[in-house]
Design a protein around this motif. Structure first.
Motif, PDB file in Angstrom:
ATOM      1  N   ALA A   2       0.874  -1.171   0.000  1.00 31.42           N
ATOM      2  CA  ALA A   2       0.000   0.000   0.000  1.00 31.42           C
ATOM      3  C   ALA A   2       0.917   1.227   0.000  1.00 31.42           C
ATOM      4  CB  ALA A   2      -0.881  -0.008   1.231  1.00 31.42           C
ATOM      5  N   LEU A   3       0.369   2.338  -0.390  1.00 26.90           N
ATOM      6  CA  LEU A   3       1.140   3.578  -0.361  1.00 26.90           C
ATOM      7  C   LEU A   3       0.673   4.433   0.809  1.00 26.90           C
ATOM      8  CD1 LEU A   3       1.283   4.475  -4.168  1.00 26.90           C
ATOM      9  CD2 LEU A   3       2.713   2.917  -2.844  1.00 26.90           C
ATOM     10  N   ILE A   4       1.466   5.464   1.102  1.00 24.76           N
ATOM     11  CA  ILE A   4       1.140   6.352   2.219  1.00 24.76           C
ATOM     12  C   ILE A   4       1.409   7.794   1.790  1.00 24.76           C
ATOM     13  CG2 ILE A   4       3.473   6.182   3.234  1.00 24.76           C
ATOM     14  CD1 ILE A   4       2.086   6.241   6.011  1.00 24.76           C
ATOM     15  N   GLU A  18      -8.785  10.239  -8.387  1.00 26.95           N
ATOM     16  CA  GLU A  18      -8.086   9.335  -9.308  1.00 26.95           C
ATOM     17  C   GLU A  18      -8.016   7.905  -8.795  1.00 26.95           C
ATOM     18  OE1 GLU A  18      -7.136  10.238 -12.284  1.00 26.95           O
ATOM     19  OE2 GLU A  18      -7.815  12.281 -11.904  1.00 26.95           O
ATOM     20  N   CYS A  19      -8.266   7.697  -7.518  1.00 29.50           N
ATOM     21  CA  CYS A  19      -8.085   6.359  -6.930  1.00 29.50           C
ATOM     22  C   CYS A  19      -9.238   5.435  -7.323  1.00 29.50           C
ATOM     23  CB  CYS A  19      -7.995   6.453  -5.411  1.00 29.50           C
ATOM     24  SG  CYS A  19      -7.796   4.817  -4.658  1.00 29.50           S
ATOM     25  N   PRO A  20      -8.940   4.332  -7.986  1.00 27.65           N
ATOM     26  CA  PRO A  20      -9.998   3.421  -8.418  1.00 27.65           C
ATOM     27  C   PRO A  20     -10.603   2.626  -7.266  1.00 27.65           C
ATOM     28  CG  PRO A  20      -7.864   2.484  -8.926  1.00 27.65           C
ATOM     29  CD  PRO A  20      -7.612   3.864  -8.402  1.00 27.65           C
ATOM     30  N   ASN A  21      -9.949   2.650  -6.116  1.00 27.54           N
ATOM     31  CA  ASN A  21     -10.433   1.866  -4.973  1.00 27.54           C
ATOM     32  C   ASN A  21     -11.058   2.734  -3.876  1.00 27.54           C
ATOM     33  OD1 ASN A  21      -9.557  -0.602  -6.063  1.00 27.54           O
ATOM     34  ND2 ASN A  21      -7.488  -0.275  -5.296  1.00 27.54           N
ATOM     35  N   ASP A  22     -11.209   4.017  -4.128  1.00 31.80           N
ATOM     36  CA  ASP A  22     -11.711   4.939  -3.103  1.00 31.80           C
ATOM     37  C   ASP A  22     -10.922   4.800  -1.803  1.00 31.80           C
ATOM     38  OD1 ASP A  22     -13.692   6.020  -4.735  1.00 31.80           O
ATOM     39  OD2 ASP A  22     -15.123   4.463  -4.198  1.00 31.80           O
ATOM     40  N   LYS A  37      -7.446  -0.704   1.474  1.00 31.73           N
ATOM     41  CA  LYS A  37      -8.101  -0.530   0.172  1.00 31.73           C
ATOM     42  C   LYS A  37      -7.105  -0.275  -0.955  1.00 31.73           C
ATOM     43  CE  LYS A  37     -12.619   1.332   1.519  1.00 31.73           C
ATOM     44  NZ  LYS A  37     -13.500   2.509   1.340  1.00 31.73           N
ATOM     45  N   CYS A  38      -5.901   0.175  -0.622  1.00 33.21           N
ATOM     46  CA  CYS A  38      -4.908   0.501  -1.655  1.00 33.21           C
ATOM     47  C   CYS A  38      -4.269  -0.777  -2.184  1.00 33.21           C
ATOM     48  CB  CYS A  38      -3.833   1.421  -1.093  1.00 33.21           C
ATOM     49  SG  CYS A  38      -2.505   1.742  -2.273  1.00 33.21           S
ATOM     50  N   THR A  39      -4.397  -0.995  -3.485  1.00 25.40           N
ATOM     51  CA  THR A  39      -3.762  -2.158  -4.124  1.00 25.40           C
ATOM     52  C   THR A  39      -2.554  -1.721  -4.952  1.00 25.40           C
ATOM     53  OG1 THR A  39      -5.144  -1.953  -6.105  1.00 25.40           O
ATOM     54  CG2 THR A  39      -5.963  -3.361  -4.312  1.00 25.40           C
ATOM     55  N   GLU A  40      -2.111  -0.510  -4.746  1.00 23.84           N
ATOM     56  CA  GLU A  40      -1.083   0.108  -5.595  1.00 23.84           C
ATOM     57  C   GLU A  40      -1.574   0.153  -7.052  1.00 23.84           C
ATOM     58  OE1 GLU A  40       3.695  -0.026  -6.133  1.00 23.84           O
ATOM     59  OE2 GLU A  40       2.845  -1.281  -4.553  1.00 23.84           O
ATOM     60  N   CYS A  41      -2.901   0.199  -7.158  1.00 24.29           N
ATOM     61  CA  CYS A  41      -3.622   0.234  -8.437  1.00 24.29           C
ATOM     62  C   CYS A  41      -3.589  -1.100  -9.187  1.00 24.29           C
ATOM     63  CB  CYS A  41      -3.168   1.386  -9.333  1.00 24.29           C
ATOM     64  SG  CYS A  41      -3.830   2.985  -8.808  1.00 24.29           S
ATOM     65  N   VAL A  42      -3.050  -2.138  -8.585  1.00 23.45           N
ATOM     66  CA  VAL A  42      -3.086  -3.471  -9.211  1.00 23.45           C
ATOM     67  C   VAL A  42      -4.550  -3.857  -9.452  1.00 23.45           C
ATOM     68  CG1 VAL A  42      -2.742  -5.932  -8.732  1.00 23.45           C
ATOM     69  CG2 VAL A  42      -0.886  -4.307  -8.339  1.00 23.45           C
ATOM     70  N   GLU A  47       0.308   1.628 -13.286  1.00 27.87           N
ATOM     71  CA  GLU A  47       1.055   2.481 -12.362  1.00 27.87           C
ATOM     72  C   GLU A  47       0.103   3.065 -11.319  1.00 27.87           C
ATOM     73  OE1 GLU A  47       4.303   3.055 -12.502  1.00 27.87           O
ATOM     74  OE2 GLU A  47       4.650   1.970 -14.369  1.00 27.87           O
ATOM     75  N   PRO A  48       0.607   3.322 -10.112  1.00 26.47           N
ATOM     76  CA  PRO A  48      -0.231   3.982  -9.112  1.00 26.47           C
ATOM     77  C   PRO A  48      -0.681   5.355  -9.608  1.00 26.47           C
ATOM     78  CG  PRO A  48       1.748   3.073  -8.099  1.00 26.47           C
ATOM     79  CD  PRO A  48       1.936   2.973  -9.590  1.00 26.47           C
ATOM     80  N   GLN A  49      -1.981   5.540  -9.709  1.00 21.79           N
ATOM     81  CA  GLN A  49      -2.513   6.773 -10.279  1.00 21.79           C
ATOM     82  C   GLN A  49      -2.257   7.983  -9.385  1.00 21.79           C
ATOM     83  OE1 GLN A  49      -4.110   6.728 -13.614  1.00 21.79           O
ATOM     84  NE2 GLN A  49      -2.668   5.064 -13.254  1.00 21.79           N
ATOM     85  N   CYS A  50      -2.318   7.797  -8.092  1.00 25.39           N
ATOM     86  CA  CYS A  50      -2.094   8.941  -7.192  1.00 25.39           C
ATOM     87  C   CYS A  50      -0.668   9.467  -7.329  1.00 25.39           C
ATOM     88  CB  CYS A  50      -2.392   8.555  -5.750  1.00 25.39           C
ATOM     89  SG  CYS A  50      -1.491   7.111  -5.147  1.00 25.39           S
ATOM     90  N   VAL A  51       0.275   8.559  -7.486  1.00 24.61           N
ATOM     91  CA  VAL A  51       1.679   8.958  -7.642  1.00 24.61           C
ATOM     92  C   VAL A  51       1.857   9.741  -8.948  1.00 24.61           C
ATOM     93  CG1 VAL A  51       4.040   8.098  -7.931  1.00 24.61           C
ATOM     94  CG2 VAL A  51       2.515   7.010  -6.283  1.00 24.61           C
TER      95      VAL A  51
HETATM   96 FE1  SF4 Z   1      -5.488   4.460  -4.808  1.00 29.38          FE
HETATM   97 FE2  SF4 Z   1      -3.835   3.406  -6.571  1.00 29.38          FE
HETATM   98 FE3  SF4 Z   1      -2.993   5.417  -5.017  1.00 29.38          FE
HETATM   99 FE4  SF4 Z   1      -3.427   3.022  -3.941  1.00 29.38          FE
HETATM  100  S1  SF4 Z   1      -1.887   3.525  -5.477  1.00 29.38           S
HETATM  101  S2  SF4 Z   1      -4.128   4.978  -3.134  1.00 29.38           S
HETATM  102  S3  SF4 Z   1      -5.160   2.248  -5.161  1.00 29.38           S
HETATM  103  S4  SF4 Z   1      -4.597   5.518  -6.582  1.00 29.38           S
END
Ligand code: SF4
Ligand code: SF4
Length: 98
Positions: A2-4, A18-22, A37-42, A47-51
């Motif tokens: 997960a990201l932080i 942008e987060c597909p997982n809310d 909830k964070c799957t790193e966008c997997v 790629e992680p959309q938030c990053v």
């Molecule tokens: Fe959401 Fe993807 Fe960022 Fe995780 S990496 S918080 S799933 S946008």
């Protein structure tokens, strides 16, 4: 993994939609990520959309939630099932009153 979001966050609001997982929400002071909830966008993106959108690069890996790809896939599938469940148990719509 997960990201932080670190305290360098400037609350620009760009990542949250942008987060597909809310998984991103506004915390007490800054935006935060729910590691459950964070799957790193997997399951959604390569790629992680938030990053990708963060203007100050303040979203590293959460060292407390280091997970391999298979674990992230399992998390993604669990989230999909959870998202589908409420719709399945919804009662049918009531007939319209005349
Ligand atoms: Fe959401 Fe993807 Fe960022 Fe995780 S990496 S918080 S799933 S946008
Ligand atoms: Fe904070 Fe970056 Fe999200 Fe903007 S995009 S709210 S700076 S984490």
């Amino acid at each position: 993994m997960a990201l932080i979001i670190t305290d360098e966050c400037i609350n620009c609001d760009v990542c949250e939609p942008e987060c597909p997982n809310d998984a991103i929400y506004l915390g007490e002071l800054i935006y935060e990520i729910d590691p459950h909830k964070c799957t790193e966008c997997v399951g959604h993106f390569d790629e992680p959309q938030c990053v990708q959108v963060c203007p100050v690069s303040c979203i590293p890996v959460n060292p407390d939630f280091v997970e391999d790809k298979e674990t992230l896939w399992q998390k993604y599938r669990r989230l999909q099932i959870q998202a589908a469940a409420p719709a399945e148990i919804q009662p049918p719509p009531a007939p319209a009153a005349d």
